[in-house]
Design a protein around this motif. Structure first.
Motif, PDB file in Angstrom:
ATOM      1  N   GLY A   1       6.087  17.176   0.990  1.00 53.60           N
ATOM      2  CA  GLY A   1       5.360  16.295   1.914  1.00 53.60           C
ATOM      3  C   GLY A   1       4.788  15.078   1.218  1.00 53.60           C
ATOM      4  N   ILE A   2       4.208  15.300   0.049  1.00 54.01           N
ATOM      5  CA  ILE A   2       3.650  14.189  -0.720  1.00 54.01           C
ATOM      6  C   ILE A   2       4.754  13.239  -1.169  1.00 54.01           C
ATOM      7  N   MET A   3       5.893  13.800  -1.572  1.00 51.56           N
ATOM      8  CA  MET A   3       7.037  12.953  -1.943  1.00 51.56           C
ATOM      9  C   MET A   3       7.457  12.078  -0.769  1.00 51.56           C
ATOM     10  N   GLY A   4       7.439  12.631   0.428  1.00 47.77           N
ATOM     11  CA  GLY A   4       7.797  11.862   1.617  1.00 47.77           C
ATOM     12  C   GLY A   4       6.845  10.704   1.844  1.00 47.77           C
ATOM     13  N   LEU A   5       5.544  10.960   1.702  1.00 48.20           N
ATOM     14  CA  LEU A   5       4.552   9.895   1.881  1.00 48.20           C
ATOM     15  C   LEU A   5       4.709   8.803   0.837  1.00 48.20           C
ATOM     16  N   ILE A   6       4.901   9.208  -0.412  1.00 56.68           N
ATOM     17  CA  ILE A   6       5.051   8.231  -1.492  1.00 56.68           C
ATOM     18  C   ILE A   6       6.321   7.412  -1.309  1.00 56.68           C
ATOM     19  N   SER A   7       7.411   8.067  -0.980  1.00 62.76           N
ATOM     20  CA  SER A   7       8.665   7.323  -0.818  1.00 62.76           C
ATOM     21  C   SER A   7       8.608   6.385   0.380  1.00 62.76           C
ATOM     22  N   GLU A   8       7.893   6.772   1.429  1.00 54.98           N
ATOM     23  CA  GLU A   8       7.730   5.888   2.586  1.00 54.98           C
ATOM     24  C   GLU A   8       6.899   4.663   2.203  1.00 54.98           C
ATOM     25  N   ALA A   9       5.837   4.871   1.431  1.00 50.98           N
ATOM     26  CA  ALA A   9       5.009   3.744   0.991  1.00 50.98           C
ATOM     27  C   ALA A   9       5.804   2.803   0.093  1.00 50.98           C
ATOM     28  N   ILE A  10       6.608   3.356  -0.798  1.00 52.62           N
ATOM     29  CA  ILE A  10       7.424   2.522  -1.680  1.00 52.62           C
ATOM     30  C   ILE A  10       8.451   1.747  -0.867  1.00 52.62           C
ATOM     31  N   ALA A  11       9.050   2.387   0.131  1.00 46.66           N
ATOM     32  CA  ALA A  11      10.029   1.702   0.975  1.00 46.66           C
ATOM     33  C   ALA A  11       9.381   0.574   1.769  1.00 46.66           C
ATOM     34  N   GLU A  12       8.118   0.761   2.160  1.00 45.42           N
ATOM     35  CA  GLU A  12       7.449  -0.250   2.978  1.00 45.42           C
ATOM     36  C   GLU A  12       6.860  -1.386   2.144  1.00 45.42           C
ATOM     37  N   TYR A  13       6.221  -1.060   1.026  1.00 49.92           N
ATOM     38  CA  TYR A  13       5.491  -2.071   0.260  1.00 49.92           C
ATOM     39  C   TYR A  13       6.147  -2.462  -1.055  1.00 49.92           C
ATOM     40  N   GLY A  14       6.992  -1.632  -1.588  1.00 48.06           N
ATOM     41  CA  GLY A  14       7.612  -1.907  -2.880  1.00 48.06           C
ATOM     42  C   GLY A  14       6.892  -1.184  -4.002  1.00 48.06           C
ATOM     43  N   PHE A  15       7.646  -0.854  -5.024  1.00 45.53           N
ATOM     44  CA  PHE A  15       7.129  -0.076  -6.147  1.00 45.53           C
ATOM     45  C   PHE A  15       6.012  -0.813  -6.884  1.00 45.53           C
ATOM     46  N   ASP A  16       6.220  -2.100  -7.160  1.00 53.74           N
ATOM     47  CA  ASP A  16       5.229  -2.871  -7.908  1.00 53.74           C
ATOM     48  C   ASP A  16       3.880  -2.906  -7.196  1.00 53.74           C
ATOM     49  N   ALA A  17       3.905  -3.125  -5.884  1.00 59.77           N
ATOM     50  CA  ALA A  17       2.657  -3.214  -5.116  1.00 59.77           C
ATOM     51  C   ALA A  17       1.907  -1.883  -5.113  1.00 59.77           C
ATOM     52  N   ILE A  18       2.625  -0.783  -4.981  1.00 55.92           N
ATOM     53  CA  ILE A  18       1.982   0.534  -4.981  1.00 55.92           C
ATOM     54  C   ILE A  18       1.381   0.816  -6.355  1.00 55.92           C
ATOM     55  N   PHE A  19       2.156   0.539  -7.394  1.00 55.33           N
ATOM     56  CA  PHE A  19       1.685   0.775  -8.750  1.00 55.33           C
ATOM     57  C   PHE A  19       0.427  -0.039  -9.042  1.00 55.33           C
ATOM     58  N   LYS A  20       0.456  -1.308  -8.653  1.00 55.38           N
ATOM     59  CA  LYS A  20      -0.682  -2.200  -8.881  1.00 55.38           C
ATOM     60  C   LYS A  20      -1.919  -1.700  -8.128  1.00 55.38           C
ATOM     61  N   ALA A  21      -1.739  -1.281  -6.881  1.00 59.55           N
ATOM     62  CA  ALA A  21      -2.857  -0.790  -6.075  1.00 59.55           C
ATOM     63  C   ALA A  21      -3.474   0.466  -6.686  1.00 59.55           C
ATOM     64  N   VAL A  22      -2.652   1.340  -7.238  1.00 59.98           N
ATOM     65  CA  VAL A  22      -3.167   2.566  -7.861  1.00 59.98           C
ATOM     66  C   VAL A  22      -3.991   2.225  -9.104  1.00 59.98           C
ATOM     67  N   VAL A  23      -3.484   1.313  -9.923  1.00 62.03           N
ATOM     68  CA  VAL A  23      -4.214   0.924 -11.137  1.00 62.03           C
ATOM     69  C   VAL A  23      -5.534   0.256 -10.776  1.00 62.03           C
ATOM     70  N   ILE A  24      -5.526  -0.602  -9.758  1.00 62.96           N
ATOM     71  CA  ILE A  24      -6.767  -1.256  -9.317  1.00 62.96           C
ATOM     72  C   ILE A  24      -7.765  -0.219  -8.827  1.00 62.96           C
ATOM     73  N   GLU A  25      -7.302   0.762  -8.082  1.00 62.93           N
ATOM     74  CA  GLU A  25      -8.196   1.814  -7.585  1.00 62.93           C
ATOM     75  C   GLU A  25      -8.793   2.621  -8.740  1.00 62.93           C
TER      76      GLU A  25
END
Length: 126
Positions: free
Chosen positions: A53-77
């Protein structure tokens, strides 16, 4: 069309992982499903289902926003939660990402530090 592709990708990644895990068990039928789910996550089959389930959520977020944006948001958080910048730099160095993305992440942390110092200076001046 883009939304349909992102939904398919979100469903596809956990399915592919599960299919690979089932194949790797060397078992057949219900035993292969049970063994695959148990191997995928902590806590046995329930953990495996949660992991998918978590893999599904992560892959959906990556498909929607892109890997770089997700990675950057996690580091900022992580930075906002009080993680030390030096420890973040060490973590970034160990991430399996491109040198360019590592530099972008480090620059973002440096800019956040400068912004925080500026905000603290403004507070003390008031």
């Amino acid at each position: 069309m883009d939304k349909i592709v992102s939904k398919i990708a979100a469903l596809g990644v956990p399915g592919l992982v599960f299919l690979f895990a089932v194949g790797a068990t060397g078992l057949a039928g219900a035993a292969s499903i049970t063994a695959a789910l148990a191997a995928l996550g902590p806590g046995g089959m329930i953990g495996g289902i949660a992991t998918l389930g978590i893999m599904g959520l992560i892959s959906e977020a990556i498909a929607e926003y892109g890997f770089d944006a997700i990675f950057k948001a996690v580091v900022i958080e992580l930075y906002k939660r009080g993680e030390d910048p030096e420890s973040l730099f060490m973590k970034i160095d160990n991430y399996p990402v491109s040198k360019g993305l590592k530099l972008k992440l480090k620059e973002k942390i440096k800019s956040l530090e400068k912004e925080q110092v500026k905000n603290q200076d403004n507070i003390t001046q008031q």
